[in-house]
Design an enzyme around this catalytic site. Structure first.
Site, PDB file in Angstrom:
ATOM      1  N   SER A   1      10.966   6.344  34.182  1.00  0.00           N
ATOM      2  CA  SER A   1      11.108   5.433  35.316  1.00  0.00           C
ATOM      3  C   SER A   1      12.582   5.094  35.496  1.00  0.00           C
ATOM      4  O   SER A   1      13.248   4.662  34.553  1.00  0.00           O
ATOM      5  CB  SER A   1      10.295   4.158  35.074  1.00  0.00           C
ATOM      6  OG  SER A   1      10.242   3.366  36.231  1.00  0.00           O
ATOM      7  N   ALA A   2      13.092   5.270  36.706  1.00  0.00           N
ATOM      8  CA  ALA A   2      14.532   5.156  36.964  1.00  0.00           C
ATOM      9  C   ALA A   2      15.104   3.780  36.634  1.00  0.00           C
ATOM     10  O   ALA A   2      16.247   3.667  36.181  1.00  0.00           O
ATOM     11  CB  ALA A   2      14.828   5.489  38.427  1.00  0.00           C
ATOM     12  N   HIS A   3      14.320   2.737  36.844  1.00  0.00           N
ATOM     13  CA  HIS A   3      14.887   1.392  36.678  1.00  0.00           C
ATOM     14  C   HIS A   3      15.052   0.984  35.215  1.00  0.00           C
ATOM     15  O   HIS A   3      15.545  -0.112  34.922  1.00  0.00           O
ATOM     16  CB  HIS A   3      14.069   0.349  37.452  1.00  0.00           C
ATOM     17  CG  HIS A   3      12.750  -0.003  36.847  1.00  0.00           C
ATOM     18  ND1 HIS A   3      12.526  -1.217  36.229  1.00  0.00           N
ATOM     19  CD2 HIS A   3      11.591   0.677  36.771  1.00  0.00           C
ATOM     20  CE1 HIS A   3      11.274  -1.269  35.809  1.00  0.00           C
ATOM     21  NE2 HIS A   3      10.682  -0.131  36.114  1.00  0.00           N
TER      22      HIS A   3
ATOM     23  N   CYS B   1       4.952  -6.210  32.724  1.00  0.00           N
ATOM     24  CA  CYS B   1       3.702  -5.798  33.374  1.00  0.00           C
ATOM     25  C   CYS B   1       2.513  -6.620  32.899  1.00  0.00           C
ATOM     26  O   CYS B   1       1.432  -6.525  33.478  1.00  0.00           O
ATOM     27  CB  CYS B   1       3.437  -4.315  33.118  1.00  0.00           C
ATOM     28  SG  CYS B   1       4.664  -3.235  33.867  1.00  0.00           S
TER      29      CYS B   1
ATOM     30  N   THR C   1       5.244  11.585  51.986  1.00  0.00           N
ATOM     31  CA  THR C   1       6.669  11.826  52.161  1.00  0.00           C
ATOM     32  C   THR C   1       7.455  11.285  50.978  1.00  0.00           C
ATOM     33  O   THR C   1       7.278  10.129  50.578  1.00  0.00           O
ATOM     34  CB  THR C   1       7.163  11.160  53.467  1.00  0.00           C
ATOM     35  OG1 THR C   1       6.388  11.653  54.557  1.00  0.00           O
ATOM     36  CG2 THR C   1       8.640  11.459  53.702  1.00  0.00           C
TER      37      THR C   1
ATOM     38  N   GLN D   1      10.882   4.006  27.843  1.00  0.00           N
ATOM     39  CA  GLN D   1      12.015   3.301  27.228  1.00  0.00           C
ATOM     40  C   GLN D   1      12.964   4.271  26.515  1.00  0.00           C
ATOM     41  O   GLN D   1      13.994   3.838  26.001  1.00  0.00           O
ATOM     42  CB  GLN D   1      11.514   2.255  26.229  1.00  0.00           C
ATOM     43  CG  GLN D   1      10.746   1.098  26.839  1.00  0.00           C
ATOM     44  CD  GLN D   1      11.601   0.150  27.652  1.00  0.00           C
ATOM     45  OE1 GLN D   1      12.823   0.123  27.539  1.00  0.00           O
ATOM     46  NE2 GLN D   1      10.975  -0.633  28.510  1.00  0.00           N
TER      47      GLN D   1
ATOM     48  N   THR E   1       4.172   3.720  35.600  1.00  0.00           N
ATOM     49  CA  THR E   1       2.743   3.398  35.603  1.00  0.00           C
ATOM     50  C   THR E   1       1.942   4.480  36.322  1.00  0.00           C
ATOM     51  O   THR E   1       0.906   4.939  35.832  1.00  0.00           O
ATOM     52  CB  THR E   1       2.500   2.020  36.246  1.00  0.00           C
ATOM     53  OG1 THR E   1       3.017   1.009  35.380  1.00  0.00           O
ATOM     54  CG2 THR E   1       1.014   1.767  36.469  1.00  0.00           C
TER      55      THR E   1
END
Length: 392
Positions: A202-204, A333, A242, A182, A73
């Site tokens: 996106s990693a997840h 989402c 950071t 995706q 996002t």
């Protein structure tokens, strides 16, 4: 209770190898990566840059073209906003089926900066009408244009014919941003050979941690982008703060593991999807699949979306959950109001059908087996029996 998790498009379980490398980083590499005047900080910085190199290698890009974010996002937001503010985009061409992080951001930009927005006409199954796309590009050729189209639709699995988009964007000198959230990590991608100007990940979505992702931007473009978050010089100066060191190494490890096994992953997902379709057809006569999700050539093998015949039973998903089956009605989402049918399904489905049926999205992952589908079929069969009994 035996459970079946079939909502991998929302998020995937984290691989054990990824958890291990993240825990080790939290334990032993806790330095601030910007504190490079001592070994603790330099070690953390090294982890970030080695991860950047690894990710770039796995998508055939340059390390300087990778910028880490908190997820897809944010990545979509940075690209869209920067395109308007820094690249001076005056026209955005997109579709009604995009993720809300694209649609809502485009809507905001259109009002705030008077950007012209066009939505490409859709064909019956949610396919892009490329004739209409070319008409809109040609009509607005005097305006600097960004095309934003997702590679794999997160709800119905439609695969975008990116070669057509590459051709048209090049022909009309338009930038191309693709929500590839995706796609990346589930299928191989080659940025050097492609026509993407921007892409997001996106990693997840590929067995990594939540809260970390990245975007790809061409080197010639990224040098013209100004800070999205100010206050430091991290991430090429574009995103101050950071860095999420353990998340970044988790992302890198997850993508590396996925990239080693794309063929086996694809074949397994295809078999699971084929089996699921055949079993659903046995219990739901004249079943209606949404979009192109039942097509093996034009949709992702990881996503299957269909209409279940039930009269606006908003508890359907909870009934399935109580029986041990986790599925969804669409994008996680957009789930703040469970009574609403997603904009994607509404755009491609007859309103009359939606009064009698509810959409179910099944999304497969590497940890799924046929027994998970069997549990889904059994649960739907039991719900149907209860429904028929209550009618009598």
């Amino acid at each position: 209770m035996v459970r079946s998790y079939l909502d991998n498009a929302a998020t995937t379980p984290v691989r054990s190898e990824v958890i291990k490398v993240m825990v080790n980083t939290l334990k032993y590499s806790f330095g601030n990566p910007s504190s490079t005047h001592h070994s603790y900080g330099r070690q953390a910085r090294s982890i970030i840059e080695e991860s950047r190199i690894s990710i770039a290698k796995n998508i055939n890009a340059k390390p300087s073209e990778i910028v880490f974010t908190s997820g897809g996002t944010e990545a979509n937001n940075i690209i869209l906003r920067s395109s308007v503010l820094d690249l001076k985009i005056k026209h955005i061409l997109t579709s009604p089926l995009e993720h809300s992080s694209v649609l809502q951001t485009v809507l905001y930009l259109s009002y705030k900066f008077k950007i012209k927005v066009n939505y490409i006409r859709l064909k019956e199954k949610g396919e892009i009408d490329f004739n209409n796309m070319e008409e809109l590009l040609k009509k607005n050729s005097s305006l600097k244009t960004l095309v934003s189209l997702m590679y794999v639709n997160n709800e119905i699995g439609n695969l975008l014919n990116v070669e057509n988009v590459f051709f048209l964007c090049k022909k009309y000198n338009a930038y191309f941003h693709s929500d590839t959230i995706q796609f990346i990590g589930n299928f191989p991608i080659d940025m050097k050979k492609s026509g993407f100007d921007f892409a997001t990940a996106s990693a997840h979505k590929f067995y990594g941690p939540k809260g970390v992702g990245f975007f790809f931007a061409r080197k010639k473009i990224i040098k013209n982008m100004k800070p999205f978050i100010t206050g430091g010089l991290q991430e090429h100066g574009l995103r101050s703060g950071t860095e999420n060191v353990h998340g970044i190494i988790g992302l890198s490890k997850a993508l590396k593991l996925a990239s080693c096994n794309f063929e086996n992953h694809f074949n397994k997902m295809k078999k699971l999807k084929s089996y699921c379709i055949s079993e659903l057809e046995k219990i739901i006569p004249n079943i209606i699949f949404n979009g192109l999700s039942s097509s093996f050539e034009r949709s992702a093998p990881t996503i299957l979306n269909f209409l279940y015949p039930t009269k606006k039973d908003h508890l359907l998903y909870f009934h399935l959950d109580l029986m041990g089956v986790s599925v969804s009605r669409g994008s996680s989402c957009d789930s703040s109001n469970i009574k609403n049918i997603s904009h994607v399904i509404q755009s491609i489905t007859n309103e009359y059908l939606l009064k009698k049926m509810m959409p179910i999205r099944i999304s497969f992952g590497v940890f799924n087996e046929k027994k998970d589908i069997d549990l889904l079929i059994e649960a739907l069969h039991n719900i149907n029996k209860v429904k028929n009994f209550s009618k009598n």
